[in-house]
Design a protein around this motif. Structure first.
Motif, mmCIF file in Angstrom:
data_model
loop_
_atom_site.group_PDB
_atom_site.id
_atom_site.type_symbol
_atom_site.label_atom_id
_atom_site.label_comp_id
_atom_site.label_asym_id
_atom_site.label_seq_id
_atom_site.Cartn_x
_atom_site.Cartn_y
_atom_site.Cartn_z
ATOM 1 N N GLN A 95 0.861 -1.183 0.000
ATOM 2 C CA GLN A 95 0.000 0.000 0.000
ATOM 3 C C GLN A 95 0.897 1.233 0.000
ATOM 4 N N LEU A 96 0.742 2.048 -1.024
ATOM 5 C CA LEU A 96 1.560 3.249 -1.152
ATOM 6 C C LEU A 96 0.921 4.399 -0.384
ATOM 7 N N HIS A 97 1.741 5.397 -0.074
ATOM 8 C CA HIS A 97 1.276 6.592 0.640
ATOM 9 C C HIS A 97 2.226 7.720 0.326
ATOM 10 N N ARG A 98 1.959 8.883 0.844
ATOM 11 C CA ARG A 98 2.755 10.066 0.491
ATOM 12 C C ARG A 98 4.211 9.959 0.939
ATOM 13 N N ASP A 99 4.505 9.116 1.931
ATOM 14 C CA ASP A 99 5.875 8.956 2.416
ATOM 15 C C ASP A 99 6.609 7.770 1.788
ATOM 16 N N THR A 100 5.988 7.101 0.825
ATOM 17 C CA THR A 100 6.648 5.987 0.149
ATOM 18 C C THR A 100 7.868 6.514 -0.609
ATOM 19 N N THR A 101 8.986 5.788 -0.485
ATOM 20 C CA THR A 101 10.216 6.170 -1.187
ATOM 21 C C THR A 101 10.635 5.048 -2.128
ATOM 22 N N LEU A 102 11.563 5.361 -3.010
ATOM 23 C CA LEU A 102 12.092 4.331 -3.901
ATOM 24 C C LEU A 102 12.735 3.216 -3.093
ATOM 25 N N GLN A 103 13.429 3.567 -2.017
ATOM 26 C CA GLN A 103 14.073 2.560 -1.174
ATOM 27 C C GLN A 103 13.040 1.657 -0.500
ATOM 28 N N SER A 104 11.946 2.250 -0.021
ATOM 29 C CA SER A 104 10.937 1.438 0.669
ATOM 30 C C SER A 104 10.217 0.485 -0.282
ATOM 31 N N LEU A 105 10.327 0.719 -1.588
ATOM 32 C CA LEU A 105 9.758 -0.216 -2.559
ATOM 33 C C LEU A 105 10.616 -1.474 -2.720
ATOM 34 N N THR A 106 11.871 -1.400 -2.278
ATOM 35 C CA THR A 106 12.765 -2.541 -2.492
ATOM 36 C C THR A 106 13.180 -3.263 -1.218
ATOM 37 N N VAL A 107 13.359 -2.541 -0.110
ATOM 38 C CA VAL A 107 13.760 -3.188 1.144
ATOM 39 C C VAL A 107 12.922 -2.685 2.305
ATOM 40 N N LEU A 108 12.748 -3.566 3.290
ATOM 41 C CA LEU A 108 12.005 -3.220 4.502
ATOM 42 C C LEU A 108 12.897 -3.423 5.716
ATOM 43 N N PRO A 109 13.044 -2.393 6.548
ATOM 44 C CA PRO A 109 13.796 -2.600 7.787
ATOM 45 C C PRO A 109 12.919 -3.318 8.811
ATOM 46 N N LEU A 110 13.491 -4.316 9.477
ATOM 47 C CA LEU A 110 12.772 -5.070 10.502
ATOM 48 C C LEU A 110 13.636 -5.150 11.747
ATOM 49 N N LEU A 111 12.985 -5.248 12.881
ATOM 50 C CA LEU A 111 13.701 -5.432 14.139
ATOM 51 C C LEU A 111 13.667 -6.918 14.480
ATOM 52 N N ASP A 112 14.843 -7.545 14.573
ATOM 53 C CA ASP A 112 14.939 -8.973 14.868
ATOM 54 C C ASP A 112 15.914 -9.168 16.029
ATOM 55 N N LYS A 113 15.369 -9.559 17.177
ATOM 56 C CA LYS A 113 16.185 -9.784 18.379
ATOM 57 C C LYS A 113 17.038 -8.559 18.722
ATOM 58 N N GLY A 114 16.425 -7.398 18.608
ATOM 59 C CA GLY A 114 17.107 -6.155 18.965
ATOM 60 C C GLY A 114 18.015 -5.587 17.900
ATOM 61 N N ARG A 115 18.072 -6.212 16.747
ATOM 62 C CA ARG A 115 18.926 -5.727 15.658
ATOM 63 C C ARG A 115 18.068 -5.368 14.458
ATOM 64 N N VAL A 116 18.484 -4.349 13.745
ATOM 65 C CA VAL A 116 17.791 -3.971 12.517
ATOM 66 C C VAL A 116 18.333 -4.827 11.373
ATOM 67 N N VAL A 117 17.426 -5.525 10.702
ATOM 68 C CA VAL A 117 17.787 -6.321 9.531
ATOM 69 C C VAL A 117 16.913 -5.848 8.373
#
Length: 149
Positions: A95-117
């Motif tokens: 779902q796109l929105h006004r804050d969607t960026t080219l980067q957010s179309l390709t990768v998603l940051p996730l928090l996994d066991k206290g680390r950003v992956v």
């Protein structure tokens, strides 16, 4: 009395590995991850069946993109999800929105066991695995994002 639309196209038929809606016929897909095949609560009606027949015909031409336009709340996503369910097609959704960026179309940051992956986005997943990508609210995204799509 029956409407002319009701007599023109019968309900979708799935048999022998094929989906038939009106004159449109397509082979069913074999999902690697069945949990990604949508399963919407959907009630067939003649108008929706006609639209799905048109969408299936377009799908069978090999067209890589389809634009579904309509007012908010009329069931565009339900219609697409129902067609994908009938085809046994896996779906990725963004779902796109006004804050969607080219980067957010390709990768998603996730928090996994206290680390950003970083994980591949639904767009990348769809391309890598041959899935259908549903892009919702494209009109809300910045121009540079829409141009990339």
């Amino acid at each position: 009395t029956d409407s002319p639309l009701a007599s023109e196209i019968s309900s979708p038929i799935v048999e022998s590995g094929m989906l038939t809606i009106g004159d449109a016929v397509a082979p069913l897909r074999t999902p690697e991850r069945p949990e990604l095949v949508p399963s919407p609560l959907f009630y067939d009606n003649p108008a929706h069946t006609k639209l799905m027949a048109d969408m299936l015909s377009t799908y069978m031409t090999g067209e890589k993109a389809m634009l579904v336009i309509g007012n908010q709340g009329v069931g565009k996503n339900k219609l697409v999800d129902r067609l994908l369910e009938l085809l046994s097609a896996e779906r990725e959704y963004v779902q796109l929105h006004r804050d969607t960026t080219l980067q957010s179309l390709t990768v998603l940051p996730l928090l996994d066991k206290g680390r950003v992956v970083y994980q591949d986005s639904p767009l990348v997943q769809a391309v890598e695995h041959g899935r259908i990508l549903v892009v919702d609210e494209a009109d809300k995204a910045p121009l540079e994002v829409v141009c990339l799509l």
